[in-house]
Design an enzyme around this catalytic site. Structure first.
Site: not given
Length: 149
Positions: A63-64
């Site tokens: 995730p980012h």
């Protein structure tokens, strides 16, 4: 650029849903002084996750958030007790999570550099297994070496 990984941003034995994992890792980035607001960054990451889940195969989630809530590019590593559903549509699970935080002003170059450095190694089973079986200090050393390229 300072180091992308902080020794305190390595969390083992995580439990809960994908959202719980992201919230916990976001909190660690806040405590490390890497983001300005846990909730705002968390919402930014969830908005990105809603576009397409960040499951990358090999039981890993990346995730980012590329947002103004990030003070400096960083990553936070999480290892779960049990696999967590990361892609709700396919049911694919992850037990290794690397949350990437990048300031919006550095979104292109920095984000791509982090992904490139990680991608080269994530394909190797020995690397993934070392992340699953190593101590916190060892994981820190492994990720520091990979991320600093």
């Amino acid at each position: 650029m300072s180091k992308l990984i902080n020794e305190n941003c390595i969390v083992f034995d995580m439990e809960g849903s994908k959202k719980d994992i992201i919230r916990t890792l976001s909190g660690e980035l806040y405590r490390a002084g890497k983001i300005t607001d846990t909730e705002e960054f968390y919402q930014d990451v969830l908005a990105r996750e809603a576009i397409t889940p960040t499951f990358v195969g090999f039981d890993m989630g990346l995730p980012h958030g590329k947002t103004d809530h990030v003070l400096e590019a960083s990553v936070c590593f999480g290892r779960t007790k049990e696999p967590v559903v990361w892609n709700e549509e396919s049911g694919e699970t992850a037990d290794l999570i690397i949350l990437i935080a990048v300031p919006l002003s550095e979104a292109g170059d920095t984000h791509l550099k982090i992904l490139a450095n990680l991608s080269r190694r994530l394909m190797h089973e020995e690397f993934r297994e070392s992340l699953r079986s190593s101590t916190r200090e060892q994981v820190y050393t492994i990720l520091e070496e990979v991320l600093e390229g």
